[in-house]
Structures are given as C-alpha cells and as structure tokens.
Design a protein around this motif. Structure first.
Motif, PDB file in Angstrom:
ATOM      1  N   GLU A 168       6.194  -3.904 -24.043  1.00  0.00           N
ATOM      2  CA  GLU A 168       7.252  -4.215 -23.446  1.00  0.00           C
ATOM      3  C   GLU A 168       8.440  -4.320 -24.492  1.00  0.00           C
ATOM      4  OE1 GLU A 168       7.168  -6.765 -20.208  1.00  0.00           O
ATOM      5  OE2 GLU A 168       5.254  -5.741 -19.737  1.00  0.00           O
ATOM      6  N   ARG A 230      -0.950 -12.739 -25.446  1.00  0.00           N
ATOM      7  CA  ARG A 230       0.475 -13.160 -25.698  1.00  0.00           C
ATOM      8  C   ARG A 230       0.493 -14.345 -26.486  1.00  0.00           C
ATOM      9  NH1 ARG A 230       3.431 -11.327 -19.940  1.00  0.00           N
ATOM     10  NH2 ARG A 230       2.289  -9.073 -19.869  1.00  0.00           N
ATOM     11  N   GLU A 232       2.362 -16.664 -26.593  1.00  0.00           N
ATOM     12  CA  GLU A 232       3.453 -17.228 -26.139  1.00  0.00           C
ATOM     13  C   GLU A 232       3.501 -18.747 -26.578  1.00  0.00           C
ATOM     14  OE1 GLU A 232       4.972 -16.203 -23.070  1.00  0.00           O
ATOM     15  OE2 GLU A 232       3.450 -15.145 -21.869  1.00  0.00           O
ATOM     16  N   ARG A 238       1.207 -22.654 -17.063  1.00  0.00           N
ATOM     17  CA  ARG A 238       0.879 -21.440 -16.288  1.00  0.00           C
ATOM     18  C   ARG A 238       0.826 -20.355 -17.391  1.00  0.00           C
ATOM     19  NH1 ARG A 238       5.260 -19.388 -13.193  1.00  0.00           N
ATOM     20  NH2 ARG A 238       6.457 -19.792 -15.050  1.00  0.00           N
ATOM     21  N   HIS A 239       0.635 -20.889 -18.812  1.00  0.00           N
ATOM     22  CA  HIS A 239       0.612 -19.715 -19.667  1.00  0.00           C
ATOM     23  C   HIS A 239      -0.602 -19.843 -20.575  1.00  0.00           C
ATOM     24  CE1 HIS A 239       4.846 -19.119 -18.669  1.00  0.00           C
ATOM     25  NE2 HIS A 239       4.677 -17.834 -18.670  1.00  0.00           N
ATOM     26  N   LEU A 240      -1.214 -18.979 -20.837  1.00  0.00           N
ATOM     27  CA  LEU A 240      -2.398 -18.955 -21.766  1.00  0.00           C
ATOM     28  C   LEU A 240      -2.106 -17.681 -22.950  1.00  0.00           C
ATOM     29  CD1 LEU A 240      -5.475 -18.902 -19.414  1.00  0.00           C
ATOM     30  CD2 LEU A 240      -4.982 -20.478 -21.103  1.00  0.00           C
ATOM     31  N   PHE A 243      -5.492 -14.178 -21.645  1.00  0.00           N
ATOM     32  CA  PHE A 243      -5.797 -14.272 -20.060  1.00  0.00           C
ATOM     33  C   PHE A 243      -6.254 -12.938 -19.541  1.00  0.00           C
ATOM     34  CE2 PHE A 243      -1.859 -12.025 -18.653  1.00  0.00           C
ATOM     35  CZ  PHE A 243      -1.043 -12.285 -19.672  1.00  0.00           C
ATOM     36  N   MET A 245      -5.962  -9.716 -16.930  1.00  0.00           N
ATOM     37  CA  MET A 245      -5.097  -9.236 -16.028  1.00  0.00           C
ATOM     38  C   MET A 245      -5.728  -7.857 -15.196  1.00  0.00           C
ATOM     39  SD  MET A 245      -1.125  -8.805 -16.526  1.00  0.00           S
ATOM     40  CE  MET A 245      -0.865  -7.714 -17.894  1.00  0.00           C
ATOM     41  N   GLU A 385       5.720 -17.002  -9.695  1.00  0.00           N
ATOM     42  CA  GLU A 385       5.304 -15.809 -10.009  1.00  0.00           C
ATOM     43  C   GLU A 385       3.733 -15.454 -10.264  1.00  0.00           C
ATOM     44  OE1 GLU A 385       7.195 -13.459 -13.187  1.00  0.00           O
ATOM     45  OE2 GLU A 385       5.747 -12.130 -13.292  1.00  0.00           O
ATOM     46  N   ILE A 386       3.216 -14.559  -9.586  1.00  0.00           N
ATOM     47  CA  ILE A 386       1.739 -14.334  -9.613  1.00  0.00           C
ATOM     48  C   ILE A 386       1.444 -12.850 -10.228  1.00  0.00           C
ATOM     49  CG2 ILE A 386       1.221 -14.010  -7.285  1.00  0.00           C
ATOM     50  CD1 ILE A 386      -1.354 -15.653  -7.494  1.00  0.00           C
ATOM     51  N   ILE A 387       2.469 -12.147  -9.543  1.00  0.00           N
ATOM     52  CA  ILE A 387       2.352 -10.740  -9.846  1.00  0.00           C
ATOM     53  C   ILE A 387       3.682 -10.150 -10.422  1.00  0.00           C
ATOM     54  CG2 ILE A 387       2.491  -8.489  -8.516  1.00  0.00           C
ATOM     55  CD1 ILE A 387       0.033  -9.342  -6.715  1.00  0.00           C
ATOM     56  N   GLY A 388       3.742  -9.379 -11.289  1.00  0.00           N
ATOM     57  CA  GLY A 388       4.938  -8.624 -11.668  1.00  0.00           C
ATOM     58  C   GLY A 388       4.758  -7.055 -11.762  1.00  0.00           C
ATOM     59  N   GLY A 431       1.081  -6.062 -12.244  1.00  0.00           N
ATOM     60  CA  GLY A 431      -0.103  -6.675 -12.884  1.00  0.00           C
ATOM     61  C   GLY A 431      -0.092  -8.233 -12.172  1.00  0.00           C
ATOM     62  N   GLY A 433      -2.077 -11.659 -12.792  1.00  0.00           N
ATOM     63  CA  GLY A 433      -2.824 -12.349 -14.025  1.00  0.00           C
ATOM     64  C   GLY A 433      -3.892 -13.121 -13.193  1.00  0.00           C
ATOM     65  N   ARG A 436      -3.816 -17.057 -13.125  1.00  0.00           N
ATOM     66  CA  ARG A 436      -2.732 -17.654 -12.224  1.00  0.00           C
ATOM     67  C   ARG A 436      -3.452 -17.497 -10.858  1.00  0.00           C
ATOM     68  NH1 ARG A 436       2.954 -16.315 -13.861  1.00  0.00           N
ATOM     69  NH2 ARG A 436       2.775 -17.205 -16.411  1.00  0.00           N
ATOM     70  N   ILE A 447      -3.719 -24.246 -16.185  1.00  0.00           N
ATOM     71  CA  ILE A 447      -4.258 -23.023 -16.209  1.00  0.00           C
ATOM     72  C   ILE A 447      -5.256 -23.071 -17.185  1.00  0.00           C
ATOM     73  CG2 ILE A 447      -2.587 -21.946 -18.184  1.00  0.00           C
ATOM     74  CD1 ILE A 447      -2.732 -19.465 -16.311  1.00  0.00           C
TER      75      ILE A 447
HETATM   76  P1  ATP Z   1       6.225 -15.263 -16.727  1.00  0.00           P
HETATM   77  O1  ATP Z   1       7.537 -14.999 -16.377  1.00  0.00           O
HETATM   78  O2  ATP Z   1       5.216 -16.163 -15.740  1.00  0.00           O
HETATM   79  O3  ATP Z   1       6.034 -15.543 -17.917  1.00  0.00           O
HETATM   80  P2  ATP Z   1       5.800 -12.608 -17.164  1.00  0.00           P
HETATM   81  O4  ATP Z   1       7.087 -11.839 -16.546  1.00  0.00           O
HETATM   82  O5  ATP Z   1       5.742 -12.659 -18.659  1.00  0.00           O
HETATM   83  O6  ATP Z   1       5.583 -14.001 -16.374  1.00  0.00           O
HETATM   84  P3  ATP Z   1       4.413 -10.037 -16.633  1.00  0.00           P
HETATM   85  O7  ATP Z   1       4.654  -9.486 -17.868  1.00  0.00           O
HETATM   86  O8  ATP Z   1       4.955  -9.427 -15.681  1.00  0.00           O
HETATM   87  O9  ATP Z   1       4.641 -11.774 -16.487  1.00  0.00           O
HETATM   88  O10 ATP Z   1       2.706 -10.038 -16.365  1.00  0.00           O
HETATM   89  C1  ATP Z   1       2.098  -9.914 -15.104  1.00  0.00           C
HETATM   90  C2  ATP Z   1       1.152 -11.106 -14.533  1.00  0.00           C
HETATM   91  O11 ATP Z   1       0.486 -11.597 -15.764  1.00  0.00           O
HETATM   92  C3  ATP Z   1       2.221 -12.260 -14.322  1.00  0.00           C
HETATM   93  O12 ATP Z   1       2.752 -12.069 -13.041  1.00  0.00           O
HETATM   94  C4  ATP Z   1       1.156 -13.362 -14.243  1.00  0.00           C
HETATM   95  O13 ATP Z   1       0.564 -13.706 -13.291  1.00  0.00           O
HETATM   96  C5  ATP Z   1       0.336 -13.037 -15.549  1.00  0.00           C
HETATM   97  N1  ATP Z   1       0.820 -13.734 -16.902  1.00  0.00           N
HETATM   98  C6  ATP Z   1       1.935 -13.352 -17.528  1.00  0.00           C
HETATM   99  N2  ATP Z   1       1.988 -13.936 -18.729  1.00  0.00           N
HETATM  100  C7  ATP Z   1       0.743 -15.016 -18.741  1.00  0.00           C
HETATM  101  C8  ATP Z   1       0.353 -15.968 -19.638  1.00  0.00           C
HETATM  102  N3  ATP Z   1       0.756 -16.152 -20.880  1.00  0.00           N
HETATM  103  N4  ATP Z   1      -0.874 -16.532 -19.199  1.00  0.00           N
HETATM  104  C9  ATP Z   1      -1.460 -16.198 -17.852  1.00  0.00           C
HETATM  105  N5  ATP Z   1      -0.992 -15.528 -17.115  1.00  0.00           N
HETATM  106  C10 ATP Z   1       0.075 -14.550 -17.438  1.00  0.00           C
END
Ligand code: ATP
Ligand code: MN
Length: 462
Positions: A168, A230, A232, A238-240, A243, A245, A385-388, A431, A433, A436, A447
């Motif tokens: 990205e 990631r 993060e 909600r973040h690992l 994870f 996908m 957010e669950i799907i992007g 995608g 997660g 999630r 999570i």
């Molecule tokens: P967020 O804004 O919640 O950090 P994101 O915009 O970074 O999400 P995407 O890059 O669109 O998320 O990733 C697709 C999906 O992966 C997300 O909708 C979410 O379900 C999941 N996801 C993203 N980051 C994480 C994370 N660090 N841990 C667990 N699941 C994640």
C-alpha cells in the motif's frame, strides 16, 4: 466401538455399547462408593460424566491420580443418566491414567481466570471452555470460507509471505533480513542490501492483494487465505501484528458486484457458524455477550445499508455528537464514527463507498469527480470495519499518475502496471480480517483472545 469422540457419543447415544474415550479430566467428585469425573476431549464443549465404581480392580490406586488436567483413557458402557444435567453417562469398566497433573501446580485448577492472565499461559488456555470454543469456531469458519469460494469456482491462490513490494506504499512492514544487526554493511551512508539474503530489501507481506490481482487477471475469480503482518504501533483491541486475511479478487467485476459478493459472503459464513456450532455459539451468547446470536440473525436477514462517504460525513455532522476526532469531509473514519453509524444511525451493517482519494491506497479506481475513489469498507455494529476493498484502477496512465501522486516510484510497480498494459480488465476485491470476523462472531472483546498465539505491539509471550 473404539475411537469415538465425545461429540459423537452425545450425538449417537450408543446405549449399552462398550466404548473407549481418551481425554482430560475437568472435575472430580468422590462419594462413598464411587467417584464422578467429567472428561473433555476437545471435540465439543460438553464433558462426558463418568462413574467409577469402587469395585473396579485398581480403584484405590487410580483415584488419587484423577485430578483436573490429568489425561485419561476410560472404557465402559454408555447408559442413560438419572441426573438432571446430562442425558447419558459412562459407567467405567477400565480406567487408565495416562499422564498425571499434580494438583498443586496446575493453574487451571482454579475455576476462573481473567483473559489477561490466560494470555500468559497460551499453552494451557486451549483447555478452557472459552478457548476450546474459539478454536472450534475458527475451524468451522475456515472451512465455511473455503466452501463459499469453492462452490462459486474461485481458485485458491497462495501468495508470498516474504515480499519485495510494499503493497500500500504506507503500510508498516516488518523487514526480513539476514544482515548482522551488530554490523550492518553500509555503502554511501545507506544500508547495503546487495549483501542481504535476497540482494535487496525484503519484508513480510501486509496483504496478498497485488499478487492476487495477477492471478485474477489470468484465471478469473481467485481468493487467498493466509497470514499477514503489520507493524501496527496501535495498541488497540482490534489490531494484531500477525493476523489472517481472506482476499478474494474478481475479474470483470465492478464495485457493485464487489459489494454484492462481500455481503453474500458474510451472510453465508455467519449462517454456517450458527448452523454448525450451536453449542459453542450458545456458550458465547450466555457467557460473553447475550446479544450475539440475535445480532447475527438480524445481520443475515437484513439488507446491508450502502452509502457514500459524503453521506456518512453528513450523517455524522447532523448528529451533533461531540466525537473525539472532529468530523469534516476528508477525514479518515475512526472507529467511534464507524460504531456510531452502525449502532446508532442504521443499526445494521453499513457499506461505505467513494472515499476521498487522499485517505485510500493508490490502486483504487478513480471516480469521474477526480476526488473520490471506488473504495468500499464494510462496517458492522460493535466492531466497525471488518472488510476493506475496492474496484482497482484498470487504466495504466491513471494508475501511474496515482502512484506518483502518492510519492511512490512507478518502476517498483512495473509488473503491476503491466497487468493494465496487456489485456486490462475491470476487477475488484476485498480483504476480510479473519480475527476481526471471529471477534465479531464470538463477542470477545480483545482480538488477542481469538488467535491461538497473539503477536501485538510490545507483546509476544510465546
Ligand atoms: P483499520 O483501519 O481497522 O486498521 P485497515 O484499513 O488498515 O483497517 P485494510 O488494509 O483494509 O485494513 O485490511 C483489510 C482488513 O484486515 C480490515 O478490514 C480488517 O478486518 C483487517 N485488519 C487490518 N489490520 C489489522 C490488524 N492489525 N489486525 C487484525 N486485523 C486487521
Ligand atoms: Mn490499519
């Protein structure tokens, strides 16, 4: 009958049949002439009650060894139980303690522990009801996900875990290197990656999407289901850092069909878990969050709301709520906004599309307004957010412009750009997660409790 799982025994009720079970002791109660013990073998939530009569040969030797956590093999007859709590029970004719569990040391002796504490004993927590149920739900969901896509002729593709591309452009990535940390080779004040394992910088993938697109642009509809990483720094529930996908990528597919698939997919897998894990779901509904089942049933029934980002901003502004992150056109939606929309305004899942290009990835298809892109996020109550996902930019020139606008180097994406040069097609994907999703289904707050061995910012216990 040998090798029956406790789950099968409750289902088939093989009355007056000699059977053998193997599992772990959960509880023991002694009375005058016999001993009650409950055994769990992981195949289901329920324990099988076993009655061991004191006329068993080795009774006095084995009873002291039957303690919570000990592993055991028991043969005997299944009979109807006179007790209220269970329909059947096992009358033991042969008992063998396989591995003892000294009662003084075994921490799961005590009935209840906090989830925080259980995280520090990740090797034992699968022996608790909650973590056993989570493992079974994860398993059922994995199967349902493959089933959904396989029934629709999607091809399962394995995209790489080690990658040389930064998907990205902005994702926080973990580097993969064999360079000596204490003596990193420097050339011209920069790290000399020519000396590294791959002769260039490499990282763990943050998404399999770009590679997934190459297969969609050859095989039609594909999906990936694998680990993602990631770095993060956000220490949230909600973040690992690691994870799983699920990323379908669909050929000849626009944003609307993408939304249809995402909605159908979520409904399919939620239906599957309600139908196939009733006992575990019932547990989550009683012990974790008593709105879960009702919630999931409504989500399956109702049509998801679909609105554009601009409308979402209007709704949030109109609400006059004093959000921590002030609302104005152009901001990235925060979890408080996502929750407000799904829980207060619409009370159901919401798919938001057409986000400002500045807050979304370079590969998303530009709308005619030149301001917004065909992104779609699926938001659900309780979680956000669950799907992007998005429709991908399929025009080579526009894509090059976007790459440059985001201060990325088009040369790094030469192969990705060639998909637009040779037989370009409209295509879309998203995608989900996996953790999630499991959080959403089980109602678990953190999570870190829905993945067997959680890795998160400053936290890797195992
Ligand atoms: P967020 O804004 O919640 O950090 P994101 O915009 O970074 O999400 P995407 O890059 O669109 O998320 O990733 C697709 C999906 O992966 C997300 O909708 C979410 O379900 C999941 N996801 C993203 N980051 C994480 C994370 N660090 N841990 C667990 N699941 C994640
Ligand atoms: Mn993120």
């Amino acid at each position: 009958m040998k090798g029956l799982l406790i789950k099968d025994i409750f289902q088939k009720k093989p009355l007056n049949n000699e059977i053998t079970i193997k599992g772990w002791i959960r509880t023991k109660r002694e009375s005058k002439n016999f001993c009650f013990t409950e055994v769990n073998d992981g195949s289901c939530m329920k324990n099988l009650q076993v009655i061991i009569d004191d006329n068993l040969d080795n009774y006095n030797d084995i009873i002291p060894l039957i303690t919570t956590g000990a592993s055991i093999e028991i043969s005997g007859n299944i009979v109807e139980s006179p007790g209220q709590k269970q329909s059947i029970e096992l009358h033991a004719t042969k008992v063998k303690v396989i591995g003892t569990a000294p009662a003084d040391d075994y921490v799961l002796q005590k009935k209840r522990h906090t989830f925080e504490y259980l995280r520090t004993i990740a090797h034992l927590r699968p022996r608790t009801n909650t973590f056993g149920a989570i493992a079974r739900v994860r398993n059922a969901m994995s199967y349902a996900i493959h089933k959904f896509f396989q029934e629709r002729n999607f091809i399962y593709v394995q995209t790489p875990i080690i990658t040389s591309s930064d998907c990205e452009g902005a994702g926080e990535m973990f580097q993969v290197t064999t360079l000596p940390m204490e003596n990193i080779p420097i050339n011209d004040k920069k790290i000399d990656y020519s000396k590294d394992f791959f002769s260039k910088k490499a990282s763990l993938t943050v998404s399999g999407q770009l590679e997934g697109e190459t297969y969609a642009c050859a095989l039609g509809n594909i999906y990936t289901f694998g680990p993602t990483f990631r770095a993060e720094h956000s220490n949230t529930t909600r973040h690992l850092a690691e994870f799983w996908m699920i990323e379908p990528e669909m050929a000849f597919c626009d944003i609307n069909e993408n939304m249809d698939t995402a909605e159908e997919f979520l409904k399919y897998i939620l239906t599957y878990v309600l139908e196939n894990c009733p006992e575990d779901m019932d547990f989550f509904n009683t012990r974790i969050d008593n709105t879960i089942i009702n919630n999931l049933q409504n989500i399956i029934k109702d049509k998801f709301i679909r609105i554009k980002y601009t409308e979402a901003i209007e709704e949030l502004t109109k609400s006059k709520v004093d959000f921590e992150f002030p609302v104005k056109w152009g901001i990235d939606l925060q979890s408080e906004h996502e929750k407000f929309l799904t829980e207060n305004v619409y009370k159901k899942p919401v798919i938001i599309t057409d986000y400002p290009k500045e807050i979304k990835a370079f590969y998303m298809k530009m709308n005619d307004d030149n301001k917004t892109v065909r992104a779609m996020d699926v938001l659900v109550p309780r979680l956000g957010e669950i799907i992007g996902g998005s429709e991908r930019e399929d025009n080579e020139k526009k894509l090059i412009n976007r790459i440059k606008e985001m201060n990325l180097n088009p040369d790094d994406y030469w192969w990705y750009l060639e998909l637009r040069k040779f037989g370009s097609i409209p295509h879309s994907g998203f995608g989900l997660g996996f953790e999630r999703l499991i959080q959403f289904i089980t109602g678990m707050q953190n999570i870190r409790d829905v993945i067997p061995f959680p890795r998160a910012f400053k936290s890797i216990d195992f």
